[in-house]
Design a protein around this motif. Sequence first.
Motif, PDB file in Angstrom:
ATOM      1  N   HIS A   1       0.858  -1.198   0.000  1.00 22.39           N
ATOM      2  CA  HIS A   1       0.000   0.000   0.000  1.00 22.39           C
ATOM      3  C   HIS A   1       0.886   1.237   0.000  1.00 22.39           C
ATOM      4  CE1 HIS A   1      -3.264  -2.756   0.869  1.00 22.39           C
ATOM      5  NE2 HIS A   1      -2.551  -3.213   1.893  1.00 22.39           N
ATOM      6  N   PRO A   2       1.556   1.539  -1.109  1.00 27.12           N
ATOM      7  CA  PRO A   2       2.544   2.627  -1.107  1.00 27.12           C
ATOM      8  C   PRO A   2       1.943   3.991  -0.807  1.00 27.12           C
ATOM      9  CG  PRO A   2       2.075   1.885  -3.341  1.00 27.12           C
ATOM     10  CD  PRO A   2       1.392   0.914  -2.437  1.00 27.12           C
ATOM     11  N   GLU A   3       0.706   4.237  -1.081  1.00 24.08           N
ATOM     12  CA  GLU A   3       0.129   5.572  -0.887  1.00 24.08           C
ATOM     13  C   GLU A   3      -0.858   5.620   0.267  1.00 24.08           C
ATOM     14  OE1 GLU A   3       0.292   6.895  -5.605  1.00 24.08           O
ATOM     15  OE2 GLU A   3      -1.639   6.650  -4.588  1.00 24.08           O
ATOM     16  N   THR A   4      -1.243   4.492   0.775  1.00 19.17           N
ATOM     17  CA  THR A   4      -2.263   4.466   1.827  1.00 19.17           C
ATOM     18  C   THR A   4      -1.721   4.014   3.170  1.00 19.17           C
ATOM     19  OG1 THR A   4      -2.864   2.203   1.237  1.00 19.17           O
ATOM     20  CG2 THR A   4      -4.057   3.994   0.143  1.00 19.17           C
ATOM     21  N   SER A   5      -0.396   3.911   3.301  1.00 18.94           N
ATOM     22  CA  SER A   5       0.183   3.471   4.568  1.00 18.94           C
ATOM     23  C   SER A   5       1.358   4.370   4.926  1.00 18.94           C
ATOM     24  CB  SER A   5       0.619   2.006   4.498  1.00 18.94           C
ATOM     25  OG  SER A   5       1.600   1.838   3.491  1.00 18.94           O
ATOM     26  N   ILE A   6       1.632   4.437   6.200  1.00 26.85           N
ATOM     27  CA  ILE A   6       2.718   5.283   6.708  1.00 26.85           C
ATOM     28  C   ILE A   6       3.536   4.464   7.707  1.00 26.85           C
ATOM     29  CG2 ILE A   6       1.514   7.478   6.377  1.00 26.85           C
ATOM     30  CD1 ILE A   6       0.618   7.347   9.266  1.00 26.85           C
ATOM     31  N   THR A   7       4.702   4.996   8.074  1.00 24.32           N
ATOM     32  CA  THR A   7       5.547   4.297   9.041  1.00 24.32           C
ATOM     33  C   THR A   7       4.935   4.379  10.434  1.00 24.32           C
ATOM     34  OG1 THR A   7       6.858   6.259   9.524  1.00 24.32           O
ATOM     35  CG2 THR A   7       7.598   4.872   7.689  1.00 24.32           C
ATOM     36  N   VAL A   8       5.426   3.534  11.323  1.00 27.87           N
ATOM     37  CA  VAL A   8       4.942   3.533  12.699  1.00 27.87           C
ATOM     38  C   VAL A   8       5.262   4.859  13.375  1.00 27.87           C
ATOM     39  CG1 VAL A   8       5.191   2.409  14.952  1.00 27.87           C
ATOM     40  CG2 VAL A   8       5.180   1.026  12.870  1.00 27.87           C
ATOM     41  N   LYS A   9       6.429   5.402  13.094  1.00 26.63           N
ATOM     42  CA  LYS A   9       6.788   6.687  13.677  1.00 26.63           C
ATOM     43  C   LYS A   9       5.845   7.793  13.236  1.00 26.63           C
ATOM     44  CE  LYS A   9      10.815   9.685  14.345  1.00 26.63           C
ATOM     45  NZ  LYS A   9      12.241   9.891  14.031  1.00 26.63           N
ATOM     46  N   GLU A  10       5.514   7.782  11.937  1.00 24.53           N
ATOM     47  CA  GLU A  10       4.580   8.795  11.427  1.00 24.53           C
ATOM     48  C   GLU A  10       3.194   8.578  12.012  1.00 24.53           C
ATOM     49  OE1 GLU A  10       3.067  12.036   9.513  1.00 24.53           O
ATOM     50  OE2 GLU A  10       5.183  11.451   9.707  1.00 24.53           O
ATOM     51  N   ALA A  11       2.793   7.311  12.150  1.00 24.36           N
ATOM     52  CA  ALA A  11       1.491   7.011  12.743  1.00 24.36           C
ATOM     53  C   ALA A  11       1.426   7.516  14.178  1.00 24.36           C
ATOM     54  CB  ALA A  11       1.221   5.515  12.687  1.00 24.36           C
ATOM     55  N   ALA A  12       2.568   7.376  14.931  1.00 28.11           N
ATOM     56  CA  ALA A  12       2.604   7.852  16.306  1.00 28.11           C
ATOM     57  C   ALA A  12       2.382   9.350  16.363  1.00 28.11           C
ATOM     58  CB  ALA A  12       3.948   7.474  16.938  1.00 28.11           C
ATOM     59  N   LYS A  13       2.963  10.087  15.415  1.00 32.74           N
ATOM     60  CA  LYS A  13       2.758  11.538  15.381  1.00 32.74           C
ATOM     61  C   LYS A  13       1.298  11.878  15.116  1.00 32.74           C
ATOM     62  CE  LYS A  13       7.443  12.723  13.830  1.00 32.74           C
ATOM     63  NZ  LYS A  13       8.229  13.362  12.742  1.00 32.74           N
ATOM     64  N   ARG A  14       0.654  11.121  14.225  1.00 34.30           N
ATOM     65  CA  ARG A  14      -0.729  11.461  13.838  1.00 34.30           C
ATOM     66  C   ARG A  14      -1.736  11.142  14.934  1.00 34.30           C
ATOM     67  NH1 ARG A  14      -1.572  10.239   7.377  1.00 34.30           N
ATOM     68  NH2 ARG A  14       0.414  11.144   6.687  1.00 34.30           N
ATOM     69  N   ILE A  15      -1.447  10.135  15.764  1.00 36.08           N
ATOM     70  CA  ILE A  15      -2.405   9.833  16.832  1.00 36.08           C
ATOM     71  C   ILE A  15      -2.016  10.529  18.140  1.00 36.08           C
ATOM     72  CG2 ILE A  15      -2.961   7.606  15.794  1.00 36.08           C
ATOM     73  CD1 ILE A  15      -1.239   6.273  17.911  1.00 36.08           C
ATOM     74  N   GLY A  16      -0.801  11.171  18.185  1.00 41.54           N
ATOM     75  CA  GLY A  16      -0.399  11.944  19.353  1.00 41.54           C
ATOM     76  C   GLY A  16       0.187  11.116  20.481  1.00 41.54           C
TER      77      GLY A  16
ATOM     78  N   THR B   1       2.491   3.510  20.615  1.00 43.14           N
ATOM     79  CA  THR B   1       1.900   3.098  19.334  1.00 43.14           C
ATOM     80  C   THR B   1       2.136   1.611  19.093  1.00 43.14           C
ATOM     81  OG1 THR B   1       2.263   5.311  18.458  1.00 43.14           O
ATOM     82  CG2 THR B   1       1.865   3.550  16.863  1.00 43.14           C
ATOM     83  N   ASP B   2       3.319   1.124  19.450  1.00 43.66           N
ATOM     84  CA  ASP B   2       3.595  -0.321  19.348  1.00 43.66           C
ATOM     85  C   ASP B   2       2.641  -1.113  20.222  1.00 43.66           C
ATOM     86  OD1 ASP B   2       5.639  -0.339  17.467  1.00 43.66           O
ATOM     87  OD2 ASP B   2       7.186   0.081  18.965  1.00 43.66           O
ATOM     88  N   ARG B   3       2.332  -0.582  21.393  1.00 50.70           N
ATOM     89  CA  ARG B   3       1.390  -1.285  22.274  1.00 50.70           C
ATOM     90  C   ARG B   3       0.006  -1.349  21.632  1.00 50.70           C
ATOM     91  NH1 ARG B   3       3.718   2.323  26.310  1.00 50.70           N
ATOM     92  NH2 ARG B   3       5.395   1.242  27.428  1.00 50.70           N
ATOM     93  N   PHE B   4      -0.401  -0.247  21.007  1.00 50.04           N
ATOM     94  CA  PHE B   4      -1.704  -0.248  20.328  1.00 50.04           C
ATOM     95  C   PHE B   4      -1.717  -1.284  19.199  1.00 50.04           C
ATOM     96  CE2 PHE B   4      -2.256   4.416  21.679  1.00 50.04           C
ATOM     97  CZ  PHE B   4      -3.013   4.049  22.782  1.00 50.04           C
ATOM     98  N   ILE B   5      -0.599  -1.409  18.490  1.00 52.65           N
ATOM     99  CA  ILE B   5      -0.530  -2.385  17.392  1.00 52.65           C
ATOM    100  C   ILE B   5      -0.630  -3.802  17.942  1.00 52.65           C
ATOM    101  CG2 ILE B   5       0.982  -3.310  15.604  1.00 52.65           C
ATOM    102  CD1 ILE B   5       2.023  -0.479  15.156  1.00 52.65           C
ATOM    103  N   LYS B   6       0.077  -4.074  19.079  1.00 53.76           N
ATOM    104  CA  LYS B   6       0.034  -5.405  19.666  1.00 53.76           C
ATOM    105  C   LYS B   6      -1.362  -5.750  20.171  1.00 53.76           C
ATOM    106  CE  LYS B   6       4.908  -5.480  21.043  1.00 53.76           C
ATOM    107  NZ  LYS B   6       5.869  -5.520  22.184  1.00 53.76           N
ATOM    108  N   LYS B   7      -2.072  -4.717  20.695  1.00 50.19           N
ATOM    109  CA  LYS B   7      -3.433  -4.950  21.187  1.00 50.19           C
ATOM    110  C   LYS B   7      -4.457  -5.065  20.065  1.00 50.19           C
ATOM    111  CE  LYS B   7      -2.724  -2.580  25.623  1.00 50.19           C
ATOM    112  NZ  LYS B   7      -3.155  -1.439  26.473  1.00 50.19           N
ATOM    113  N   GLY B   8      -4.078  -4.655  18.870  1.00 51.76           N
ATOM    114  CA  GLY B   8      -5.013  -4.711  17.748  1.00 51.76           C
ATOM    115  C   GLY B   8      -5.795  -3.436  17.532  1.00 51.76           C
ATOM    116  N   ALA B   9      -5.507  -2.367  18.327  1.00 52.28           N
ATOM    117  CA  ALA B   9      -6.194  -1.091  18.139  1.00 52.28           C
ATOM    118  C   ALA B   9      -5.739  -0.404  16.862  1.00 52.28           C
ATOM    119  CB  ALA B   9      -5.948  -0.191  19.348  1.00 52.28           C
ATOM    120  N   LEU B  10      -4.549  -0.746  16.377  1.00 43.59           N
ATOM    121  CA  LEU B  10      -4.023  -0.242  15.114  1.00 43.59           C
ATOM    122  C   LEU B  10      -3.561  -1.431  14.275  1.00 43.59           C
ATOM    123  CD1 LEU B  10      -1.881   2.900  16.056  1.00 43.59           C
ATOM    124  CD2 LEU B  10      -3.873   2.868  14.561  1.00 43.59           C
TER     125      LEU B  10
END
Length: 278
Positions: A4-19, A25-34
């Motif tokens: 998904h080259p245009e519809t996905s971002i890095t984990v670091k960028e995702a962390a910035k967008r969700i604050g 953010t890694d914890r949210f990914i492990k829990k399935g929230a992301l």
Amino acid sequence: MDPHPETSITVKEAAKRIGYSVRQTDRFIKKGALEAVRVNASLRKVPVASVEAFNARHDRRPVDPLEPVKETLHQQEQVAGDILRQVALLRTEMEERHSMVSKRIGELEGHLRLLKAQLQQEREARLTLEQAVAALSTTITGAEGSQNLSELVRQLLTRIPRSSSRGLLPQEKRGYPPATIRLVHFATQHGIEPSTLRQHAEKMPGLATIYERPNATTKKHEWWLLPEQQAPLLRYWQAQNKTWTPCPDCPHDREAGTTDMSDEGGEMGKTGEGGAVA
């Protein structure tokens, strides 16, 4: 390749967008929230749709201006911890090497002292030979000269120190007189079980001499009998009514109470409790 080259971002960028921080953010990914898609062994991408859905559910958290600082501090703490562990390992290794070097230095110093003693013996032997040569050069001829020469050679042989090529005897290396003998050899010469004799020596301090070897990996204790300990040990053995046999060329059996090395002395040594070797 990123699916998904245009519809996905890095984990670091995702962390910035969700604050949140990258760790959270890694914890949210492990829990399935992301959601997260692994591109390769070291890269993951988070779909933008998953980030937007997360913000819609949680309302976008305001970014903490100190969060990047906290994240950097955490990373530095991890690096510092790794460095401290490596330093501790190096310090332990250095201490072990220092101990080994100190031990080796002690061994070399002992060897050096032995070499110096041998060198001194060689010098004394050389001086004796030089004196003998000087005396031989002035020896008169004829029968009287032959007698003088024989006497001079005899004196020379008695004055020359023992050759250092063989080194010192084991007992001399340990600082004991030459007549000192190992307990096991003494026991064997007198028909005594070495282990039994050593057990008695352990119970009666002074019957034998223990030589400590702290740096040895095996046989840290050596059992020796000084010349003055040999007769008392045989007297003690007789007092216990234990069997022993006088050796043919040692004087300590006479000192121990056996007045003769003849059959009478042999019978005394051979009679004991039960007539068996203790």
